[in-house]
Every structure is written in structure tokens, then in C-alpha cells.
Design a protein around this motif. Sequence first.
Motif, PDB file in Angstrom:
ATOM      1  N   VAL A  25       0.843  -1.197   0.000  1.00 12.26           N
ATOM      2  CA  VAL A  25       0.000   0.000   0.000  1.00 12.26           C
ATOM      3  C   VAL A  25       0.883   1.253   0.000  1.00 12.26           C
ATOM      4  O   VAL A  25       0.635   2.200  -0.753  1.00 12.26           O
ATOM      5  N   GLU A  26       1.923   1.242   0.818  1.00 11.52           N
ATOM      6  CA  GLU A  26       2.846   2.384   0.854  1.00 11.52           C
ATOM      7  C   GLU A  26       3.506   2.598  -0.503  1.00 11.52           C
ATOM      8  O   GLU A  26       3.619   3.727  -0.987  1.00 11.52           O
ATOM      9  N   LEU A  73       2.391   1.672  -3.435  1.00 13.26           N
ATOM     10  CA  LEU A  73       1.376   2.136  -4.384  1.00 13.26           C
ATOM     11  C   LEU A  73       1.137   3.639  -4.243  1.00 13.26           C
ATOM     12  O   LEU A  73       1.107   4.370  -5.240  1.00 13.26           O
ATOM     13  N   ILE A  74       1.006   4.100  -3.015  1.00  9.34           N
ATOM     14  CA  ILE A  74       0.744   5.526  -2.766  1.00  9.34           C
ATOM     15  C   ILE A  74       1.952   6.385  -3.156  1.00  9.34           C
ATOM     16  O   ILE A  74       1.805   7.426  -3.784  1.00  9.34           O
ATOM     17  N   GLN A  75       3.146   5.948  -2.809  1.00  9.30           N
ATOM     18  CA  GLN A  75       4.336   6.762  -3.026  1.00  9.30           C
ATOM     19  C   GLN A  75       4.913   6.655  -4.442  1.00  9.30           C
ATOM     20  O   GLN A  75       5.441   7.628  -4.970  1.00  9.30           O
ATOM     21  N   LYS A  76       4.834   5.461  -5.063  1.00 10.11           N
ATOM     22  CA  LYS A  76       5.529   5.244  -6.328  1.00 10.11           C
ATOM     23  C   LYS A  76       4.632   4.825  -7.489  1.00 10.11           C
ATOM     24  O   LYS A  76       5.092   4.762  -8.621  1.00 10.11           O
ATOM     25  N   GLY A  77       3.384   4.461  -7.191  1.00 16.26           N
ATOM     26  CA  GLY A  77       2.489   4.017  -8.261  1.00 16.26           C
ATOM     27  C   GLY A  77       2.527   2.509  -8.446  1.00 16.26           C
ATOM     28  O   GLY A  77       3.422   1.828  -7.947  1.00 16.26           O
ATOM     29  N   TYR A  78       1.559   2.004  -9.175  1.00 19.11           N
ATOM     30  CA  TYR A  78       1.409   0.552  -9.313  1.00 19.11           C
ATOM     31  C   TYR A  78       2.548  -0.122 -10.078  1.00 19.11           C
ATOM     32  O   TYR A  78       2.816  -1.303  -9.881  1.00 19.11           O
ATOM     33  N   SER A 134       5.104  -1.766  -7.774  1.00 23.51           N
ATOM     34  CA  SER A 134       4.651  -2.800  -6.840  1.00 23.51           C
ATOM     35  C   SER A 134       5.349  -4.120  -7.152  1.00 23.51           C
ATOM     36  O   SER A 134       5.715  -4.382  -8.296  1.00 23.51           O
TER      37      SER A 134
END
Length: 112
Positions: A24-25, A27-32, A35
Motif C-alpha cells: 500500500v505504501e 502504491l501511494i508513493q511510487k504508483g502501481y 509494486s
Amino acid sequence: MDRTKIGVLVGTCMGGLTVFSTAVEALIQKGYKKSTPFFIPYYITNMGSALLAIDTDLMGPNYSISTAYSTANYCLFSAANHIRKGEAEILVAGGTEAAVMPIGVTGFIARY
């Protein structure tokens, strides 16, 4: 011993909470696109049983039960039933959890 008659039945309530939180972190900080492709395999609740069986080369019954706080009890009960029915001679059985992290503890201390 016949490894096809030795199984693993280890359950967990929430699975890989650390992996979930980290994903989740990211995804929020760097985008999918940043991941990890291992997110789902590491998060699903049956990985404890699966990895233990792989590491020990056990090929009997192998699955995971997830029933919240009674998970280990259900695993032990099911393991005994496999032995009673002759489906296995030995089962490694129990439960595991490691939700001792901010997001895991939050649910237990949240107030209205």
C-alpha cells in the motif's frame, strides 16, 4: 517415512500483513508499476502451509484454514480427522500470526 503421508495444515487469520502494508505504501508513493509481482503470493493465507511443505518436502494433505481466533484449533481438529480417515499418518498442524505492527494493532485499539 513416506512423505506423501505427511502433510501440513497451518492457518493464519490475516496472512502477510507486513507485505500488504508495504504494498500500500509503495502504491501511494511510487504508483502501481513499482509494486512487487509477489504481492499476492506472499499475502494469501495459505503461504505458511505451502512454504513449510516445500521447505520440508512434505507431500501429504496441504492447505490453510482461516477462522480468526480459532484458526489453530480448526487446523488441529482437521489434522486429526485426516489421520482418523487414513488420509495421512502425520500432520504438522497449528496456527500462526504476526500482526504486531501499527496497522495490525490499530484495529484492536481503535475507539469510537
